[in-house]
Every structure is written in structure tokens, then in C-alpha cells.
Design a protein around this motif. Sequence first.
Motif, PDB file in Angstrom:
ATOM      1  N   LEU A   3       0.813  -1.218   0.000  1.00 30.37           N
ATOM      2  CA  LEU A   3       0.000   0.000   0.000  1.00 30.37           C
ATOM      3  C   LEU A   3       0.844   1.264   0.000  1.00 30.37           C
ATOM      4  CD1 LEU A   3      -2.550  -1.397   2.534  1.00 30.37           C
ATOM      5  CD2 LEU A   3      -3.149  -0.600   0.253  1.00 30.37           C
ATOM      6  N   PHE A   4       2.140   1.111  -0.306  1.00 27.80           N
ATOM      7  CA  PHE A   4       3.039   2.268  -0.287  1.00 27.80           C
ATOM      8  C   PHE A   4       2.484   3.469  -1.059  1.00 27.80           C
ATOM      9  CE2 PHE A   4       6.451   4.521  -2.635  1.00 27.80           C
ATOM     10  CZ  PHE A   4       6.993   5.214  -1.572  1.00 27.80           C
ATOM     11  N   PHE A   5       1.967   3.219  -2.252  1.00 28.14           N
ATOM     12  CA  PHE A   5       1.509   4.335  -3.087  1.00 28.14           C
ATOM     13  C   PHE A   5       0.236   4.988  -2.547  1.00 28.14           C
ATOM     14  CE2 PHE A   5       4.344   2.081  -5.977  1.00 28.14           C
ATOM     15  CZ  PHE A   5       5.161   3.139  -6.346  1.00 28.14           C
ATOM     16  N   LEU A   6      -0.618   4.197  -1.877  1.00 27.84           N
ATOM     17  CA  LEU A   6      -1.795   4.795  -1.224  1.00 27.84           C
ATOM     18  C   LEU A   6      -1.351   5.716  -0.084  1.00 27.84           C
ATOM     19  CD1 LEU A   6      -4.832   5.117  -0.793  1.00 27.84           C
ATOM     20  CD2 LEU A   6      -4.808   3.015   0.551  1.00 27.84           C
ATOM     21  N   TYR A   7      -0.393   5.261   0.713  1.00 26.56           N
ATOM     22  CA  TYR A   7       0.093   6.101   1.819  1.00 26.56           C
ATOM     23  C   TYR A   7       0.783   7.353   1.280  1.00 26.56           C
ATOM     24  CZ  TYR A   7      -1.135   2.055   4.592  1.00 26.56           C
ATOM     25  OH  TYR A   7      -1.830   1.023   5.165  1.00 26.56           O
ATOM     26  N   VAL A  44      12.195  19.794   0.948  1.00 24.56           N
ATOM     27  CA  VAL A  44      13.108  18.657   0.731  1.00 24.56           C
ATOM     28  C   VAL A  44      13.014  17.692   1.912  1.00 24.56           C
ATOM     29  CG1 VAL A  44      15.529  17.982   0.377  1.00 24.56           C
ATOM     30  CG2 VAL A  44      14.660  20.127  -0.615  1.00 24.56           C
ATOM     31  N   ILE A  45      13.052  18.265   3.126  1.00 24.06           N
ATOM     32  CA  ILE A  45      12.950  17.441   4.337  1.00 24.06           C
ATOM     33  C   ILE A  45      11.623  16.685   4.357  1.00 24.06           C
ATOM     34  CG2 ILE A  45      12.659  17.583   6.858  1.00 24.06           C
ATOM     35  CD1 ILE A  45      14.731  19.954   6.723  1.00 24.06           C
ATOM     36  N   TRP A  46      10.530  17.405   4.059  1.00 23.57           N
ATOM     37  CA  TRP A  46       9.212  16.754   4.090  1.00 23.57           C
ATOM     38  C   TRP A  46       9.098  15.665   3.031  1.00 23.57           C
ATOM     39  CZ3 TRP A  46       5.896  16.317   7.791  1.00 23.57           C
ATOM     40  CH2 TRP A  46       5.850  17.287   8.802  1.00 23.57           C
ATOM     41  N   ALA A  47       9.683  15.887   1.840  1.00 21.87           N
ATOM     42  CA  ALA A  47       9.620  14.862   0.786  1.00 21.87           C
ATOM     43  C   ALA A  47      10.288  13.572   1.262  1.00 21.87           C
ATOM     44  CB  ALA A  47      10.283  15.379  -0.495  1.00 21.87           C
ATOM     45  N   VAL A  48      11.446  13.711   1.911  1.00 25.48           N
ATOM     46  CA  VAL A  48      12.161  12.535   2.446  1.00 25.48           C
ATOM     47  C   VAL A  48      11.318  11.863   3.532  1.00 25.48           C
ATOM     48  CG1 VAL A  48      14.203  11.774   3.721  1.00 25.48           C
ATOM     49  CG2 VAL A  48      14.440  13.460   1.868  1.00 25.48           C
ATOM     50  N   LEU A  49      10.748  12.685   4.427  1.00 26.64           N
ATOM     51  CA  LEU A  49       9.934  12.126   5.515  1.00 26.64           C
ATOM     52  C   LEU A  49       8.693  11.422   4.986  1.00 26.64           C
ATOM     53  CD1 LEU A  49      10.149  15.006   8.173  1.00 26.64           C
ATOM     54  CD2 LEU A  49      11.440  12.868   8.131  1.00 26.64           C
ATOM     55  N   TYR A  50       8.049  11.995   3.945  1.00 23.88           N
ATOM     56  CA  TYR A  50       6.853  11.373   3.359  1.00 23.88           C
ATOM     57  C   TYR A  50       7.177   9.982   2.808  1.00 23.88           C
ATOM     58  CZ  TYR A  50       4.316  15.851   3.569  1.00 23.88           C
ATOM     59  OH  TYR A  50       3.697  16.986   3.995  1.00 23.88           O
ATOM     60  N   VAL A  51       8.310   9.882   2.105  1.00 23.07           N
ATOM     61  CA  VAL A  51       8.704   8.587   1.528  1.00 23.07           C
ATOM     62  C   VAL A  51       8.988   7.587   2.648  1.00 23.07           C
ATOM     63  CG1 VAL A  51      10.469   7.378   0.182  1.00 23.07           C
ATOM     64  CG2 VAL A  51       9.539   9.548  -0.648  1.00 23.07           C
ATOM     65  N   LEU A  52       9.748   8.027   3.665  1.00 28.40           N
ATOM     66  CA  LEU A  52      10.099   7.134   4.776  1.00 28.40           C
ATOM     67  C   LEU A  52       8.851   6.676   5.538  1.00 28.40           C
ATOM     68  CD1 LEU A  52      13.319   8.784   6.263  1.00 28.40           C
ATOM     69  CD2 LEU A  52      13.155   6.539   5.166  1.00 28.40           C
ATOM     70  N   MET A  53       7.955   7.627   5.863  1.00 32.01           N
ATOM     71  CA  MET A  53       6.782   7.241   6.655  1.00 32.01           C
ATOM     72  C   MET A  53       5.817   6.373   5.844  1.00 32.01           C
ATOM     73  SD  MET A  53       4.417  10.701   7.126  1.00 32.01           S
ATOM     74  CE  MET A  53       5.708  11.906   7.359  1.00 32.01           C
ATOM     75  N   SER A  54       5.785   6.551   4.510  1.00 33.53           N
ATOM     76  CA  SER A  54       4.919   5.719   3.664  1.00 33.53           C
ATOM     77  C   SER A  54       5.492   4.312   3.530  1.00 33.53           C
ATOM     78  CB  SER A  54       4.753   6.363   2.283  1.00 33.53           C
ATOM     79  OG  SER A  54       4.116   7.614   2.405  1.00 33.53           O
ATOM     80  N   LEU A  55       6.819   4.217   3.421  1.00 30.06           N
ATOM     81  CA  LEU A  55       7.469   2.904   3.405  1.00 30.06           C
ATOM     82  C   LEU A  55       7.205   2.179   4.727  1.00 30.06           C
ATOM     83  CD1 LEU A  55      10.936   3.774   1.787  1.00 30.06           C
ATOM     84  CD2 LEU A  55       9.192   2.263   0.815  1.00 30.06           C
ATOM     85  N   ALA A  57       4.694   2.669   6.879  1.00 31.34           N
ATOM     86  CA  ALA A  57       3.282   2.292   6.975  1.00 31.34           C
ATOM     87  C   ALA A  57       2.978   1.079   6.097  1.00 31.34           C
ATOM     88  CB  ALA A  57       2.390   3.469   6.586  1.00 31.34           C
ATOM     89  N   ALA A  58       3.606   1.013   4.913  1.00 28.49           N
ATOM     90  CA  ALA A  58       3.383  -0.124   4.007  1.00 28.49           C
ATOM     91  C   ALA A  58       3.903  -1.419   4.632  1.00 28.49           C
ATOM     92  CB  ALA A  58       4.043   0.134   2.656  1.00 28.49           C
ATOM     93  N   ARG A  59       5.020  -1.351   5.372  1.00 35.06           N
ATOM     94  CA  ARG A  59       5.527  -2.527   6.094  1.00 35.06           C
ATOM     95  C   ARG A  59       4.568  -2.914   7.222  1.00 35.06           C
ATOM     96  NH1 ARG A  59      10.883  -4.411   5.751  1.00 35.06           N
ATOM     97  NH2 ARG A  59      10.707  -5.142   7.899  1.00 35.06           N
ATOM     98  N   ILE A  60       4.090  -1.907   7.957  1.00 38.54           N
ATOM     99  CA  ILE A  60       3.172  -2.169   9.065  1.00 38.54           C
ATOM    100  C   ILE A  60       1.866  -2.784   8.548  1.00 38.54           C
ATOM    101  CG2 ILE A  60       1.761  -1.033  10.848  1.00 38.54           C
ATOM    102  CD1 ILE A  60       4.695  -1.340  11.655  1.00 38.54           C
ATOM    103  N   ALA A  61       1.440  -2.352   7.342  1.00 33.17           N
ATOM    104  CA  ALA A  61       0.196  -2.876   6.755  1.00 33.17           C
ATOM    105  C   ALA A  61       0.258  -4.387   6.533  1.00 33.17           C
ATOM    106  CB  ALA A  61      -0.102  -2.161   5.439  1.00 33.17           C
TER     107      ALA A  61
ATOM    108  N   ASN B  66      -8.053  -5.444   5.740  1.00 38.48           N
ATOM    109  CA  ASN B  66      -8.756  -4.163   5.732  1.00 38.48           C
ATOM    110  C   ASN B  66      -7.837  -2.979   5.415  1.00 38.48           C
ATOM    111  OD1 ASN B  66      -7.212  -4.062   8.001  1.00 38.48           O
ATOM    112  ND2 ASN B  66      -8.898  -4.158   9.466  1.00 38.48           N
ATOM    113  N   GLU B  67      -6.575  -3.244   5.072  1.00 29.89           N
ATOM    114  CA  GLU B  67      -5.600  -2.155   4.934  1.00 29.89           C
ATOM    115  C   GLU B  67      -5.967  -1.166   3.835  1.00 29.89           C
ATOM    116  OE1 GLU B  67      -4.733  -5.322   5.436  1.00 29.89           O
ATOM    117  OE2 GLU B  67      -3.919  -5.095   7.453  1.00 29.89           O
TER     118      GLU B  67
END
Lengths: 151, 151
Positions: A3-7, A44-55, A57-61, B66-67
Motif C-alpha cells: 500500500l506504499f503508493f496509497l500512503y 526537501v525534508i518533508w519529501a524525504v519524511l513522506y517517503v520514509l513514513m509511507s514505506l 506504513a506499508a511494512r506495518i500494513a 482491511n488495509e
Amino acid sequence: MNLFFLYLAICAVPAVAGVLFKPGAWYRDLDKPTWTPPDKLFPVIWAVLYVLMSLAAARIAEQPDNELALGLWSLQIIISTLWSAVFFGKQRIKTGAIVIAALWFAVLATTVSFLRLDTLSAVMMAPYLAWGTFALALNLSVLKRNPAAVT
Amino acid sequence: MNLFFLYLAICAVPAVAGVLFKPGAWYRDLDKPTWTPPDKLFPVIWAVLYVLMSLAAARIAEQPDNELALGLWSLQIIISTLWSAVFFGKQRIKTGAIVIAALWFAVLATTVSFLRLDTLSAVMMAPYLAWGTFALALNLSVLKRNPAAVT
């Protein structure tokens, strides 16, 4: 399903908020501490953080019993969207500090809940927690230095 | 674990955005269709929708796989937060119409994904989809009636 791309699509919403509610003349003229990063660094910082937090979340999913962790993740990202609108949109430094303090706790709770499910996901949240701490300190410093601008 | 209160806490963020970015003189003076609801009705409608969508999400949280459904739920709620800031904060009617169209698709996708997991949850999303359709129509009508106010 990954679900990386959804996040990442969810992260696009605060990114749009950041573009719409961006630093302008009001922010430029505020008294800011010497350790304030240049404006250009923030996206730039937020772009890096968005990618990291989406990765993360995708692992947690992919873990069982992840509902609380993913719910907290959603809570932190929606609070971050509100912050740009409050601070740069409404130009409310004090309300912004309250929102960013709520964001900090939400990011901490997300990271702790990730740690219980997957170590690497929590590690990927660590830069965000560090940045959140820094951003909270910056908001509080701006609040203290500009009493006349606080409404 | 029942996550109803976590989802309701997430809904509190767009509610705060709605309070901060509320109808003012600008909105009052726009040319609006006769079927525009009175201002006071909006918070009541949203309160009902927040409770229903949080109950639905809490039921979905107890289903396996449900993810995607919960991710889409997060996507719709974060887009709704952005809308208030864009429409009432930035007073951008056209961008608001784009955001609310994105919201409509996100609510539709959430409802369809809920339907695949739990019928009652999808039923609890139906009023939101109906309201989203109405709100999109209202935003489009305001856009058409106020060409001079569109920036």
C-alpha cells in the motif's frame, strides 16, 4: 498488497497544503532564531519524511493487529495538514504551537506502536520524530520572540 | 480492540479546520443557489457523518485484509480537512471544486472497499457519499455563479 503508493497519496494532501499555505512576507518578517533552516530546505525534508513514513506504513500494513498503529499514522498525517493551514494560512503562532505539540505526541505514539510490530518501520519513523521535535522547538521559539504577532 | 474513538479523534482534525476556516463575509456575499443549506446546518451534518464514518471504520478494523479500505478512509478524511482550508481559508472556489471532486472519488472508493468487507459499514458511509455529491454540486454551482470571485 503493498500500500506504499496509497500512503504516499495520503501524504500528497499535506504536501498540497504546504504549497497553498507557504512562507510569505508575514513569516519572513518574524523574528526567528539563528538555527532556523532556510525556506528551501523544508519541502526537501518533508519529501524525504513522506517517503520514509509511507514505506514504514506499508511494512506495518503487512503485520497482523496493525489497526491501532495505522490509525495513529493517519492521525499524525492529518494533524500535519492542519498545521500548515493554521500557521501560514491563519498566521496563528500560538494555535500552531498547540497543533505541532499534538503532532509531536501523535508521531511519538505512531513510532512506539510501529516498534511493537516491526523494528525497521520504527527506525524509518525516527527521522520524523527528530524533525517533529526540531519543528516544535522552532515554533515555540518563534512564539516567544514575536509577542506582538500572536493573536 | 475497538478503534472508534481513535477514528473520531482523527475526525476532530477536520472539525477543528472547519471551525478555524468558517463561512464569513466573503462566503455570505457570494451568489449561491436557492438550495444552499443554512450555515448552521453544516456542523450538524458533519457531526453526524463523523460519528457514522468512525463507527464504520471501527467495524472495518475488525475485518481481515482491511488495509486498503482503512487507507482509503484516511485519504478521504485528510482531503476533507484540506477543503475547508482551501475554500474558506484561501477563498479559492475553483481549487475547492477540484479538492471536493477528489474527496467525492475518495469517499466512493472507501464505500466500495467497505462494501466488500462488511455491508453495514458501507451503509453507514452512504449518507456521506450522498452529502459529498450534494456538496460537490453546491461548490460547482457557486463556481459557475461567481466568475468574478474565482482566482
